[in-house]
Design an enzyme around this catalytic site. Structure first.
Site, short mmCIF file in Angstrom:
data_model
loop_
_atom_site.label_atom_id
_atom_site.label_comp_id
_atom_site.label_asym_id
_atom_site.label_seq_id
_atom_site.Cartn_x
_atom_site.Cartn_y
_atom_site.Cartn_z
N ARG A 182 -1.20 -2.18 -4.59
CA ARG A 182 -2.60 -1.75 -4.43
C ARG A 182 -2.90 -0.44 -5.17
O ARG A 182 -2.09 0.49 -5.17
CB ARG A 182 -2.94 -1.60 -2.95
CG ARG A 182 -2.97 -2.93 -2.23
CD ARG A 182 -3.26 -2.73 -0.77
NE ARG A 182 -4.65 -2.84 -0.41
CZ ARG A 182 -5.29 -2.00 0.38
NH1 ARG A 182 -4.68 -0.92 0.86
NH2 ARG A 182 -6.53 -2.20 0.72
N GLU A 226 -9.70 -7.18 -5.13
CA GLU A 226 -9.63 -7.17 -3.67
C GLU A 226 -11.05 -7.03 -3.12
O GLU A 226 -11.71 -6.02 -3.33
CB GLU A 226 -8.76 -6.00 -3.17
CG GLU A 226 -8.67 -5.96 -1.64
CD GLU A 226 -7.68 -4.90 -1.11
OE1 GLU A 226 -6.74 -4.52 -1.85
OE2 GLU A 226 -7.88 -4.46 0.04
N TRP A 229 -13.25 12.21 3.61
CA TRP A 229 -13.56 11.27 4.70
C TRP A 229 -14.93 11.59 5.31
O TRP A 229 -15.44 10.85 6.13
CB TRP A 229 -12.46 11.33 5.79
CG TRP A 229 -11.26 10.53 5.42
CD1 TRP A 229 -11.12 9.69 4.35
CD2 TRP A 229 -10.00 10.46 6.12
NE1 TRP A 229 -9.87 9.12 4.32
CE2 TRP A 229 -9.17 9.58 5.40
CE3 TRP A 229 -9.51 11.06 7.27
CZ2 TRP A 229 -7.86 9.27 5.80
CZ3 TRP A 229 -8.20 10.75 7.68
CH2 TRP A 229 -7.38 9.87 6.95
N GLU A 247 -3.39 7.00 2.33
CA GLU A 247 -3.73 7.13 3.75
C GLU A 247 -2.48 7.20 4.63
O GLU A 247 -2.37 6.54 5.65
CB GLU A 247 -4.64 5.99 4.19
CG GLU A 247 -5.96 5.99 3.43
CD GLU A 247 -6.97 4.93 3.89
OE1 GLU A 247 -6.53 3.91 4.43
OE2 GLU A 247 -8.17 5.14 3.68
N ARG A 299 -13.29 11.55 -5.38
CA ARG A 299 -12.46 10.42 -4.91
C ARG A 299 -12.68 9.17 -5.77
O ARG A 299 -11.74 8.40 -6.01
CB ARG A 299 -12.78 10.13 -3.44
CG ARG A 299 -12.12 8.85 -2.94
CD ARG A 299 -12.28 8.66 -1.47
NE ARG A 299 -11.92 7.31 -1.08
CZ ARG A 299 -12.15 6.79 0.11
NH1 ARG A 299 -12.71 7.49 1.05
NH2 ARG A 299 -11.78 5.55 0.38
N LYS A 301 0.90 -1.17 0.00
CA LYS A 301 0.00 0.00 0.00
C LYS A 301 0.93 1.21 0.00
O LYS A 301 1.63 1.46 0.99
CB LYS A 301 -0.88 -0.03 1.25
CG LYS A 301 -1.73 1.22 1.47
CD LYS A 301 -2.68 1.04 2.68
CE LYS A 301 -3.46 2.29 3.00
NZ LYS A 301 -4.43 2.12 4.09
N ASP A 342 -14.78 2.31 -1.34
CA ASP A 342 -14.14 1.53 -0.28
C ASP A 342 -15.07 0.49 0.34
O ASP A 342 -15.59 0.72 1.44
CB ASP A 342 -13.63 2.50 0.81
CG ASP A 342 -12.71 1.82 1.81
OD1 ASP A 342 -12.37 0.66 1.58
OD2 ASP A 342 -12.34 2.47 2.80
N GLU A 388 -16.24 -4.41 7.75
CA GLU A 388 -15.97 -3.05 8.23
C GLU A 388 -17.18 -2.14 8.07
O GLU A 388 -17.50 -1.36 8.97
CB GLU A 388 -14.77 -2.48 7.46
CG GLU A 388 -14.48 -1.03 7.79
CD GLU A 388 -13.29 -0.46 7.01
OE1 GLU A 388 -12.67 -1.19 6.22
OE2 GLU A 388 -12.99 0.73 7.22
#
Ligand code: GCV
Length: 721
Positions: free
Chosen positions: A340, A403, A559, A307, A352, A303, A381, A409
């Site tokens: 990734r 993925e 976010w 982030e 995004r 990654k 996400d 989550e």
């Protein structure tokens, strides 16, 4: 069945922990005694003895698994034998005597190196069963298949099974930290007891490997993508080696996450610039060091520049520079790099949903042969529903690895029953149109669309130290289903649910049929009570537990949930059409065109692509607001139905699992209502419209929902380094 339950209750009374814990721990590998005397006898006649030709830990594991299953099914031992009626032969094709290898010769071309053939044959006047493959791992997979046939109570008298995995790298991603916390993990701590490794080898490691091998998973990334470079030190490589040795007989390769700044952090080099000669050498030496200890090490998952993780951009280099530099380091050892594509930046004003595509697609065809670009199923996400990631239709010259997220989550953590293979199937079936019609995501991933040499699929694991591995007993089904779809991405999620239920609980139709239906509907239920009609990313912040559509105070704009739903008095939804962010232009024409108008956009994606007035007229003639409200309510009612269905299942399930699922369903129902009430209360501030009569009025006001705090919700990482 009833009698069985009474005796089980007696056992529970005397041995409360052992009995209950054991059954849940065994996952879908419950080798229950076969009660049907006729069926049991027919199996016993067909399998009287076992002969394993060849010698390897993998063949030993195959023999061991079959012998154990046999003892449990029939309460009898499967004896070694050399010949005779009912002989079961296990052998790699190279080890088979010519009369036997000739009898399967014509099928050999139909399997790949991990495939298997199971044939009922007549040999010297005897009826025998043969399991073979081109490798010992193929034989192991075939052994699990034969066991499964018996778990499913299928006829095994005339077997002619030929099967091979369609995707090469079938990998679990553990977001496990070295302190044993698990990022977004809801099933306890990490399985890997780093402190006590390499000396303490826990039986769970072998059982983990058995479970994965039984569904064909052949790789595991042990560490979090938010990586710690300590894992690459000598002290930890020794521990990784110990795990690799347990997994090897089961055909499972070990991978690690590579922190891009590791050379710098090691103190050996004063940069991590991927074009710097010393950095390149550092990684080459590191790879050599790892491979000297773990010759079948799989490679690295990275990654980078995401982030807060370091990456090549820190040195004004590209993702290609970074990935190819690492690829060169592992190439001499046949290692791969899984790089990734989950990148987005708070400094980029672009939607995004568009950023990963914008960043990666120009690099199509530039990655080295041993690089897989790992792309999340959707462009944001792992939301309860996302359209497929547009990169799947835009990089024909790059091997793209899927993925999926198995850990829940954004889907109620481990307390909601959500059968995820239904979600996975939806993505795999979507048409990218990259090579015209029927260019499904599944065909991109298995490489068949553009003849890829390297293919892969990853699932972010939902496994931890919980006694039943996944917390919710039904969480096991998503692990199982991920493995099955990784093996064959064209399988139906319903078929997978049925086989999982039979193997995990019971073969009784009265149980399997209603509970399959419950599982299949569970995915749509969660979409309805969390994010109906294309809404997304409206969960509470940080821990991601519960609703938080009002959150607007986070430093990074993308976010904040308000960034995604854009509710105002004019309407709701994210305009991604040509008049909005134009994210739609990243899809091939039939989609870009069709979805550009709300009338021709599937309602499930409506607010993903459009900002629409609250009184927009939906297909059923009602307003958008009305449909939003009733869909939330339908989600709650779906969970009520799940509760009712489960109530009728008590006689088919052991008490511990029955009660645990019942209690979890009550949590799910409570939280579904919470989602409905909190979201409708908040959105009503903008719509200024009445909640329809068929939907209960929220119990509390907005202030109450906003005031709820969960500082100890599980799975959150204290801070991103
Ligand atoms: C491992 C989301 C999750 C993070 C996760 C990240 C990723 O942002 O909330 O916990 O980090 O995805 O996939 O890298």
């Amino acid at each position: 069945m009833k009698l069985k339950k009474i005796s089980l209750l007696l056992l529970i009374f005397y041995f409360p922990l052992a009995t209950n814990a054991q059954s849940d721990y065994d996952l879908w590998l419950q080798y229950e005694e076969i009660q049907d005397a006729g069926l049991s006898q027919s199996y016993l006649n067909l399998l009287t003895g076992i002969k394993v030709i060849g010698n390897s830990p993998t063949l030993d594991a195959s023999r061991h698994e079959i012998s154990n299953a046999y003892t449990s099914f029939f309460d009898e031992e499967l004896k070694n034998a050399n010949s005779g009626d009912g002989l079961l032969i296990l052998a790699n094709i190279d080890q088979l005597p010519s009369d036997l290898s000739n009898s399967v010769k014509s099928d050999l071309g139909k399997i790949n190196s991990e495939g298997y053939i199971i044939r009922s044959l007549s040999n010297n006047g005897n009826k025998i069963t043969l399991i073979t493959g081109k490798t010992d791992v193929g034989v192991l997979y075939g052994s699990f298949r034969l066991i499964k046939e018996m778990q499913l109570h299928n006829d095994i008298s005339n077997l002619a099974i030929i099967d091979s995995p369609k995707i090469q790298k079938r990998v679990l991603n553990h977001w496990d930290n070295l302190d044993r916390t698990v990022e977004r993990g809801y099933a306890g701590f990490s399985l890997w007891d780093w402190h006590l490794l390499p000396e303490l080898i826990k039986p769970e490691y072998t059982d983990y490997a058995r479970a994965n091998a039984s569904i064909g998973i052949n790789g595991t990334v042990l560490t979090n993508v938010n990586a710690n470079s300590l894992i690459l030190t000598e002290q930890y490589i020794e521990k990784v080696k110990a795990l690799a040795e347990v997994f090897r007989p089961y055909g499972i390769q070990v991978y690690l996450t590579a922190r891009f700044s590791a050379p710098l952090e090691s103190g050996d080099v004063d940069t991590a610039d991927p074009l710097n000669a010393e950095v390149k050498q550092w990684w080459k030496d590191k790879a050599d060091e790892i491979y000297a200890e773990i010759p079948d090490f799989g490679g690295f998952l990275v990654k980078a520049n995401s982030e807060g993780q370091p990456g090549p951009n820190n040195y004004d280099r590209t993702h290609v520079d970074g990935a190819n530099m690492l690829a060169e380091a592992v190439a001499p050892h046949d290692g791969i790099i899984m790089w990734r594509a989950f990148v987005y930046s708070e400094h980029d004003p672009e939607d995004r949903a568009k950023q990963a595509y914008s960043e990666f697609v120009p690099f199509d065809g530039q990655f080295k042969d041993n690089v897989l670009v790992q792309v999340k199923n959707g462009p944001i996400d792992f939301q309860p529903r996302e359209p497929f990631h547009p990169m799947f239709g835009a990089m024909p010259n790059t091997p793209l690895m899927m993925e999926f997220q198995i850990t829940q989550e954004y889907l109620g953590f481990a307390s909601h029953l959500v059968y995820l293979p239904k979600l996975f199937e939806e993505t795999l079936e979507e048409d990218t149109y990259v090579n015209g019609e029927n260019s499904t995501v599944a065909k991109v991933i298995d490489g068949s669309l553009s003849n890829k040499k390297l293919t892969g699929i990853a699932g972010v694991a939902n496994i931890g130290t919980a006694k039943n591995w996944t917390g919710h007993p039904f969480g096991q089904s998503s692990w199982y289903g991920f493995g099955r779809l990784a093996w064959d991405p064209y399988m139906s999620s319903e078929e997978i649910a049925e086989e999982w239920l039979k193997m995990t609980f019971t073969n009784e139709d009265e149980f399997v049929e209603p509970v399959t239906d419950l599982m299949i509907k569970s995915r749509e239920a969660v979409v309805k009570y969390m994010t109906p009609l294309g809404l997304h990313h409206i969960m509470d912040t940080g821990h991601h537990y519960g609703p938080g559509p009002w959150v607007s105070n986070l430093s990074r704009p993308e976010w904040n949930p308000v960034y995604y739903h854009k509710a105002d008095t004019d309407g709701i939804g994210f305009d991604r059409t040509t008049s909005g962010s134009d994210a739609l232009s990243q899809y091939a024409d039939p989609i870009a065109e069709r979805y550009n108008s709300p009338e021709t956009t599937p309602e499930k994606y409506l607010l993903w692509f459009h900002h629409l007035p609250w009184d927009y007229q939906m297909k059923n003639g009602e307003t958008l607001w009305h449909n939003l409200a009733i869909t939330y309510q339908e989600g709650v009612e779906d969970v009520e139905e799940m509760v009712e269905t489960w109530k009728n299942m008590e006689e088919y399930v052991d008490q511990e699992r029955y009660e645990k699922v019942s209690m979890f369903l009550q949590i799910q129902l409570k939280e579904a209502k919470w989602w409905r009430d909190a979201c409708l209360t908040y959105f009503q501030e903008f719509s200024n419209m009445e909640i329809p009569e068929t939907v209960p009025q929220p119990e509390h006001d907005l202030k109450y929902y906003k005031s709820l705090e969960f500082p100890f919700a599980p799975g959150i990482r204290p801070s991103w380094e």
